[in-house]
Enzyme design. Structure first.
Site, PDB file in Angstrom:
ATOM      1  N   LEU B  64       0.619  -0.862  -0.393  1.00 36.22           N
ATOM      2  CA  LEU B  64       0.165  -0.131   0.393  1.00 36.22           C
ATOM      3  C   LEU B  64       1.052   1.429  -0.356  1.00 36.22           C
ATOM      4  CD1 LEU B  64      -2.170  -1.184   2.679  1.00 36.22           C
ATOM      5  CD2 LEU B  64      -2.272  -1.344  -0.064  1.00 36.22           C
ATOM      6  N   ARG B  65       1.928   1.234   0.208  1.00 37.42           N
ATOM      7  CA  ARG B  65       3.784   2.178  -0.092  1.00 37.42           C
ATOM      8  C   ARG B  65       2.969   2.935   1.467  1.00 37.42           C
ATOM      9  NH1 ARG B  65       6.888  -0.231  -2.988  1.00 37.42           N
ATOM     10  NH2 ARG B  65       6.713  -0.397  -5.224  1.00 37.42           N
ATOM     11  N   ASP B 306       0.109  -9.591  -5.217  1.00 32.30           N
ATOM     12  CA  ASP B 306       1.772  -9.130  -5.147  1.00 32.30           C
ATOM     13  C   ASP B 306       1.839  -7.512  -5.645  1.00 32.30           C
ATOM     14  OD1 ASP B 306       4.016  -9.275  -4.165  1.00 32.30           O
ATOM     15  OD2 ASP B 306       4.362 -10.347  -6.328  1.00 32.30           O
TER      16      ASP B 306
END
Lengths: 316, 424, 166
Positions: B64-65, B306
């Site tokens: 999700l950064r 992924d």
């Protein structure tokens, strides 16, 4: 998938790799180069083909030799030449490879000659330039060095014109060599029936035999009855470590000496893309000997690069 | 809010349901399957004629950064993308910046995700501090904060003593360890499968044996220490064989494969397409076939997206310099369906690989539509064709090797706790 | 249209070339037809005259539009051009652009004393201030007509006239 080197009519648009180029195009380049060999012997060593065009040598990896041969070739075609050594440290300051290229496009360059340390970098640039710019790969990572491959087959053809009846042996570090890959593709495309590679297993890439070569690990067997012996350069940093124990042991097992050369045919020619490591991959007596065509390779290199530029630079 | 989902075809692998049935939702729960409970009056009716009604999908790996790489993606953008992909639960790996190795960071992430109320987010905590492979993290504290397992993301632990102890410690509390198996030294600097393609393109290869060697040691340690281990992103035939044998021998192991690897091989790198730069690398056609077969025979339990959104600055580079990874949340369903079609298996099986199976690996209550379960639901049209187009993707990451291709299967509605979080 | 016999025309220009010979004369044929003619002239006059051949592909003014010819032939001027009286030989004279290119290339080999142009046929349509000095025949053709010289396996010359629709 369309070959990114060819235009819709199947004509050469960029020169990125030998792989996938039809034999017809390779032959056209070699035949054209033949006509340029004579130009260098005249009073005025220039032809006006690329007059008013700007060729930009963009070297992300330093190489004075290769850059110089491209520069001479471009100048003999009457092009203006800009040399740009892109310091990798200025790249790490934030300018990306595309920033660099965009700047040169804005300066209205017509042809890019690019060398880069990463395989595929020149394909990447070719995908991002506008239609009117041609890109020539002057070496990308381990991938390809097509003009070197072409000048090598040009040299072979000059000394051994019957390409369909040749046995060629490549010796040395195939794993890291873009030259080897381009030579293999050029030789097999032009119909050389037997291409061999000779190297220790640590210097051969996985599945190398699928490139159409026979694999040898022994000079005596590998050089037997060869017509052409192409030596590959061994980079300093690879001479001792986990790939090879020492330069001495490498010279003993895979270095080309007069004795090992005697396994090949008596009229076999010896080639090397330069710069040579004398006493590591090749003995001086062989490099300077009567079977060596290493200096003619350099001369022909200019004619071949002129031919590539002349073919790419013309036409609407 | 009461919702009546009518005329849909219900597929709920956990409860072994694969038939046309209406679903009734009230107060965020499933209150009726097939027939409405007494006095049920719907506020809203969803016509699911020709659509499949399934549990919301469960994704075992989505980056999700946040925190740290908000220029690549934000929690908001990626959870919207997940909802658009029919995903209602996802696990995120700990390789954020800072690394998810402290309870406070995990609590913050859980809290932020809860406020958005789009997807249940289940963090995987770091197995070692900073993912450095040296010191263990506070696994109990992290679990209390919301971690459902422990992972090293893409970083290998090279010190086998640390690996052994991490397993023993996790086993003490019954935690599951999630590892992507890859020998550090054999994979070092590699960017492609070590084979003909890498040799032709002059890319540094990662031999298939790098996965096999690592799996062999992980399985051996898991067996000795009796630890639950989940192997992430299998990529090789050899890896599939090793997992198959280990399962037979009773090792507590599960495994997943990325949706990309079910379909692509190293040939898809083409002329240095950086979108095909993935971790693990795309491998040979033989490996891909073994992965598909492994999924079919149950050796591989789940398909995950992924999901790895990468910004253009990090992707528009020569192949080896480009950051690895593909955006995947919105492609999970069509790629899972394509796996089923290409391998002549059922829609039911494909749904199981992205619902009940991953939920069981994460040991979460999700991925099923039992009575009184959370009404986390995906309603999709399995036959709707759509072209993968960067401008249509909700994710901030547009990086996928499937760009420009047409795939079958698109989500029409996603419900979380009985609330519609996405509608096509 | 009745085309003249190229063998007769060749005999005529051979005689005219012979009449122009000086101690410092050299012959240069332009690929491919001009080279055939030059070799035949040399055979006839049986004198040891310095000679060479030019392709001029690298000097053509249509390179930017049409690119390089796919099969350029090597130029070969093995004598010193400087102070020679050069007779350039070509088969068909049309716009004059090939002659211009050939002269440019010639000057890159050195500074000749003079250049004359001998052609088998002048078909008209010159676009540059260039006129051939020695001409076998003048045949005025339309732009869509294409006159070609060919050589058979026995070395005999033939002329063919084709018309295109364009």
């Amino acid at each position: 998938m369309l070959n990114p080197q060819l235009d819709a009519d199947g004509k050469l648009k960029h020169l990125l790799t030998i792989e996938g180029l039809p034999k017809k195009i390779l032959t056209q380049i070699l035949d054209t180069a033949e006509t340029f060999v004579g130009v260098a012997e005249r009073d005025i060593k220039k032809v006006p083909l690329l007059r008013g065009k700007t060729v930009c040598n963009i070297f992300f990896e330093n190489s004075t030799r290769t850059r110089t041969t491209f520069e001479i070739a471009a100048k003999r075609l009457s092009a203006d030449v800009i040399n740009l050594n892109v310091n990798t440290s200025s790249q790490s300051k934030g300018e990306t490879i595309l920033d660099t290229v965009d700047n040169l496009i804005a300066m209205h360059a017509d042809m890019f000659v690019v060398r880069h340390g990463q395989s595929g970098a020149v394909h990447f640039i070719a995908q991002h330039v506008p239609d009117n710019i041609s890109v020539i790969n002057a070496g990308d990572g381990r991938h390809a060095h097509p003009t070197q491959g072409l000048l090598d087959v040009f040299t072979v053809r000059r000394y051994k014109p019957d390409m369909h009846n040749l046995r060629v042996a490549l010796v040395g570090d195939v794993l890291h060599s873009r030259v080897a890959r381009s030579e293999i593709h050029a030789l097999t495309t032009l119909g050389v029936p037997e291409v061999r590679v000779i190297a220790p297993k640590t210097l051969l890439p996985a599945g190398v035999e699928k490139l159409g070569v026979q694999v040898f690990h022994d000079m005596k067997a590998g050089l037997k009855d060869a017509d052409v012996v192409m030596m590959l350069r061994l980079q300093n940093e690879r001479m001792s470590g986990a790939l090879l124990p020492s330069a001495q042991e490498y010279f003993k097992t895979f270095g080309l000496t007069q004795e090992k050369l005697s396994y090949a045919k008596p009229d076999a020619i010896v080639m090397h893309p330069g710069p040579m490591n004398r006493g590591v991959e090749i003995d001086s007596s062989v490099a300077d000997g009567s079977q060596s065509v290493i200096l003619p390779q350099v001369t022909y290199g200019i004619a071949v690069r002129m031919a590539v530029m002349a073919i790419l630079g013309g036409g609407a | 809010m009461k919702i009546h989902i009518k005329n849909g075809h219900l597929i709920d692998p956990k409860n072994n349901i694969d038939t046309k049935q209406d679903v009734y939702v009230a107060a965020g729960k499933i209150v009726g399957i097939g027939s409405a409970p007494k006095d049920f009056v719907a506020n809203q009716t969803i016509d699911a004629t020709d659509l499949i009604v399934a549990p919301g999908f469960v994704d075992l790996s989505a980056r999700l950064r946040e925190p740290g790489s908000e220029h690549k993606a934000t929690l908001n953008s990626e959870l919207l993308a997940a909802a658009a992909g029919g995903i209602t639960s996802l696990a995120c790996p700990p390789d954020t910046d800072p690394v998810l190795d402290e309870p406070g960071l995990v609590e913050m992430l859980k809290h932020r995700a809860k406020l958005l109320n789009l997807v249940h987010v289940y963090p995987l905590g770091a197995l070692t501090r900073q993912l450095e492979g040296k010191l263990l993290t506070e696994m109990c504290e992290l679990t209390e904060a919301g971690c459902v397992g422990f992972s090293q993301a893409d970083v290998a632990i090279t010190d086998t003593q640390v690996l052994w102890r991490a397993f023993e410690y996790a086993a003490t509390f019954g935690y599951t360890i999630f590892l992507r198996a890859e020998d550090y030294y054999l994979a070092k600097d590699g960017v492609a499968h070590d084979g003909e393609i890498a040799s032709r393109l002059g890319l540094k290869g990662i031999p298939a044996a790098a996965e096999g060697l690592a799996i062999a040691s992980i399985l051996r340690i898991a067996h000795e220490t009796k630890t639950k281990v989940h192997l992430c992103r299998l990529s090789t035939a050899e890896g599939v064989d090793l997992v198959r044998q280990a399962k037979k021998q009773g090792v507590q192991v599960t495994a997943d494969v990325s949706a990309q690897h079910c379909h692509l091989t190293d040939h898809d790198i083409g002329y240095f397409n950086a979108y095909a730069n993935l971790k693990p690398p795309l491998r040979s056609a033989r490996d891909r076939a073994a992965l598909c077969q492994g999924l079919k025979d149950g050796t591989i339990d789940a398909i995950c997206s992924d999901h790895t959104p990468v910004d253009d600055d990090a992707k528009l580079l020569p192949f080896a310099e480009a950051e690895a990874g593909a955006t995947g949340l919105e492609l999970l369903l069509p790629l899972a369906l394509k796996w089923a079609t290409d391998n002549k298996t059922s829609l039911f099986d494909a749904i199981a690989k992205i619902t009940s199976q991953p939920a069981s690996i994460l040991a979460i209550d999700g991925g099923h539509l039992s009575l009184n379960a959370n009404a986390d639901i995906a309603i999709f049209n399995p036959k709707l064709e759509w072209k993968i187009d960067a401008s249509q993707l909700k994710s901030q990451g547009k990086n996928t090797p499937f760009l420009g291709l047409t795939l079958l299967g698109k989500v029409q509605y996603t419900l979380l706790h009985g609330q519609i979080t996405y509608q096509a | 249209m009745q085309l003249p016999d190229p063998e007769t025309l060749l005999a005529e220009i051979t005689a005219k070339v012979q009449a122009q010979l000086q101690p410092n004369t050299a012959l240069v044929g332009i690929h491919s037809g001009g080279v055939w003619l030059m070799n035949r002239i040399l055979d006839s006059i049986k004198q040891d005259i310095p000679h060479g051949m030019l392709d001029a592909a690298f000097y053509r003014d249509d390179y930017a539009q049409r690119g390089l010819k796919t099969e350029p032939k090597p130029s070969n001027i093995a004598f010193d051009v400087t102070d020679k009286h050069i007779i350039l030989i070509d088969d068909i004279f049309y716009t004059g652009r090939t002659t211009r290119a050939a002269m440019n290339e010639l000057f890159d080999y050195g500074r000749p004393a003079s250049i004359q142009l001998a052609v088998l046929i002048n078909r008209g349509g010159g676009e540059l201030p260039i006129t051939p000095d020695i001409v076998g025949a003048e045949i005025l053709l339309k732009p869509n007509q294409n006159l070609q010289l060919s050589q058979d396996t026995k070395g005999k010359l033939h002329l063919t006239l084709e018309a295109s629709d364009a």
